[in-house]
Motif scaffolding. Structure first.
Motif, short mmCIF file in Angstrom:
data_model
loop_
_atom_site.label_atom_id
_atom_site.label_comp_id
_atom_site.label_asym_id
_atom_site.label_seq_id
_atom_site.Cartn_x
_atom_site.Cartn_y
_atom_site.Cartn_z
N THR A 92 -37.49 27.35 12.66
CA THR A 92 -37.73 26.57 11.45
C THR A 92 -36.60 26.80 10.44
OG1 THR A 92 -39.09 28.35 10.52
CG2 THR A 92 -40.25 26.61 11.73
N VAL A 93 -36.51 25.88 9.47
CA VAL A 93 -35.52 26.03 8.41
C VAL A 93 -35.83 27.33 7.67
CG1 VAL A 93 -35.06 23.56 8.11
CG2 VAL A 93 -36.88 24.61 6.81
N PRO A 94 -34.84 28.06 7.28
CA PRO A 94 -33.42 27.75 7.18
C PRO A 94 -32.56 28.30 8.32
CG PRO A 94 -33.87 29.68 5.86
CD PRO A 94 -35.17 29.29 6.55
N ALA A 95 -33.04 28.37 9.55
CA ALA A 95 -32.28 28.92 10.67
C ALA A 95 -30.92 28.22 10.78
CB ALA A 95 -33.06 28.76 11.97
N ASP A 96 -29.86 29.01 10.91
CA ASP A 96 -28.49 28.46 10.98
C ASP A 96 -28.30 27.47 12.12
OD1 ASP A 96 -27.65 29.89 8.77
OD2 ASP A 96 -26.78 31.53 9.95
N VAL A 97 -28.97 27.68 13.24
CA VAL A 97 -28.79 26.80 14.40
C VAL A 97 -29.21 25.36 14.07
CG1 VAL A 97 -31.07 27.23 15.46
CG2 VAL A 97 -29.09 26.67 16.91
N LEU A 98 -30.09 25.18 13.09
CA LEU A 98 -30.54 23.83 12.72
C LEU A 98 -29.51 23.09 11.88
CD1 LEU A 98 -34.26 24.59 11.87
CD2 LEU A 98 -33.37 23.41 13.91
N SER A 99 -28.59 23.80 11.25
CA SER A 99 -27.59 23.15 10.41
C SER A 99 -26.20 23.16 11.04
CB SER A 99 -27.54 23.80 9.02
OG SER A 99 -27.25 25.17 9.13
N THR A 100 -26.13 23.52 12.32
CA THR A 100 -24.87 23.57 13.05
C THR A 100 -24.84 22.44 14.08
OG1 THR A 100 -24.85 25.97 12.80
CG2 THR A 100 -23.40 25.03 14.49
N PRO A 101 -23.80 21.60 14.07
CA PRO A 101 -23.73 20.54 15.09
C PRO A 101 -23.73 21.13 16.50
CG PRO A 101 -22.15 20.12 13.34
CD PRO A 101 -22.69 21.51 13.11
N CYS A 102 -24.45 20.47 17.39
CA CYS A 102 -24.56 20.93 18.78
C CYS A 102 -23.34 20.47 19.58
CB CYS A 102 -25.83 20.36 19.41
SG CYS A 102 -27.33 21.01 18.67
N ILE A 103 -23.05 21.22 20.65
CA ILE A 103 -21.88 20.91 21.48
C ILE A 103 -22.30 20.09 22.70
CG2 ILE A 103 -20.59 22.93 20.71
CD1 ILE A 103 -21.33 24.23 23.46
N ASP A 104 -21.38 19.24 23.17
CA ASP A 104 -21.59 18.50 24.41
C ASP A 104 -21.64 19.49 25.57
OD1 ASP A 104 -21.60 16.10 23.07
OD2 ASP A 104 -19.63 15.47 23.76
N VAL A 105 -22.44 19.14 26.57
CA VAL A 105 -22.58 19.98 27.76
C VAL A 105 -22.52 19.10 29.00
CG1 VAL A 105 -23.87 21.85 26.64
CG2 VAL A 105 -25.11 19.88 27.56
N ASP A 106 -22.35 19.73 30.15
CA ASP A 106 -22.32 19.02 31.43
C ASP A 106 -23.76 18.70 31.84
OD1 ASP A 106 -22.18 18.19 34.07
OD2 ASP A 106 -21.04 19.94 34.76
N PRO A 107 -24.12 17.40 31.88
CA PRO A 107 -25.51 17.06 32.22
C PRO A 107 -25.92 17.47 33.63
CG PRO A 107 -24.17 15.08 32.05
CD PRO A 107 -23.30 16.22 31.62
N THR A 108 -24.95 17.74 34.52
CA THR A 108 -25.30 18.15 35.89
C THR A 108 -25.45 19.65 36.04
OG1 THR A 108 -22.98 18.27 36.60
CG2 THR A 108 -24.10 16.12 36.82
N ASP A 109 -25.17 20.40 34.99
CA ASP A 109 -25.31 21.86 35.02
C ASP A 109 -26.79 22.21 35.19
OD1 ASP A 109 -25.64 24.60 34.32
OD2 ASP A 109 -23.94 24.52 32.94
N PRO A 110 -27.13 23.06 36.15
CA PRO A 110 -28.53 23.46 36.34
C PRO A 110 -29.16 24.06 35.07
CG PRO A 110 -27.24 24.14 38.23
CD PRO A 110 -26.26 23.63 37.20
#
Length: 173
Positions: A14-32
């Motif tokens: 929940t807010v104010p967790a830093d992970v919620l205000s950090t843009p997410c990175i692209d990942v390989d959709p085929t990665d298990p």
């Protein structure tokens, strides 16, 4: 969507967790590991009353992955069932409308947010890596934009139409 491994229910941050205000990175959709995260998002979403979508950073993972299923929501006019998209981006959008939103990561409040009422989103399916475009409107369009905002490091409170548009969440006994 291709079969995913069985998922486990994860705690929602929940807010104010830093992970919620950090843009997410692209990942390989085929990665298990991405397929496992997709299964975990769906498992967590299914056991969360009223939840129609869940972004990876809401469970503490900074990857550009989210789950969605508005099929049981009374405001859903059209829907595409339960799905997970990886590295999704908006292709097109139109006709802004204001409506009330809530969020598992902002448990005490709801707010009025303007969002496009029609949208097309391009993303990839976890596991197979198949590219898909989801075209939708109304409630599903709103839910998609809400989850994409999470992946860009925003919660709905960052998008409310003003401080007058934030409300205590109602609880029903």
């Amino acid at each position: 969507m291709p079969p995913l491994p069985s998922g486990q229910v994860l705690p929602v941050v929940t807010v104010p967790a830093d992970v919620l205000s950090t843009p997410c990175i692209d990942v390989d959709p085929t990665d298990p590991a991405v397929a496992q995260l997709a299964a975990d998002l769906l498992a967590t979403q299914r056991v969360s009353p009223g939840c129609v979508g869940l972004a990876a950073n809401q469970v503490g993972v900074g990857w550009r992955v989210f789950s969605l299923d508005v099929s049981q929501h009374p405001k859903a006019r059209i829907h595409h069932g339960e799905y997970v998209l990886v590295n999704a981006r908006v292709e097109s959008s139109s006709r802004n409308e204001k409506s009330r939103e809530g969020c598992m990561s902002v448990p005490d409040f709801t707010g009025d947010v303007k969002r496009a009422s029609r949208i097309a989103v391009r993303g990839w399916l976890p596991g197979s890596g198949e590219e898909v475009v989801v075209e939708t409107d109304a409630f599903e369009a709103r839910a998609l934009q809400h989850e994409l905002d999470h992946l860009d490091g925003f919660v709905f409170l960052d998008r409310v139409v003003g401080p007058h548009a934030v409300f205590p969440r109602k609880t029903y006994l």
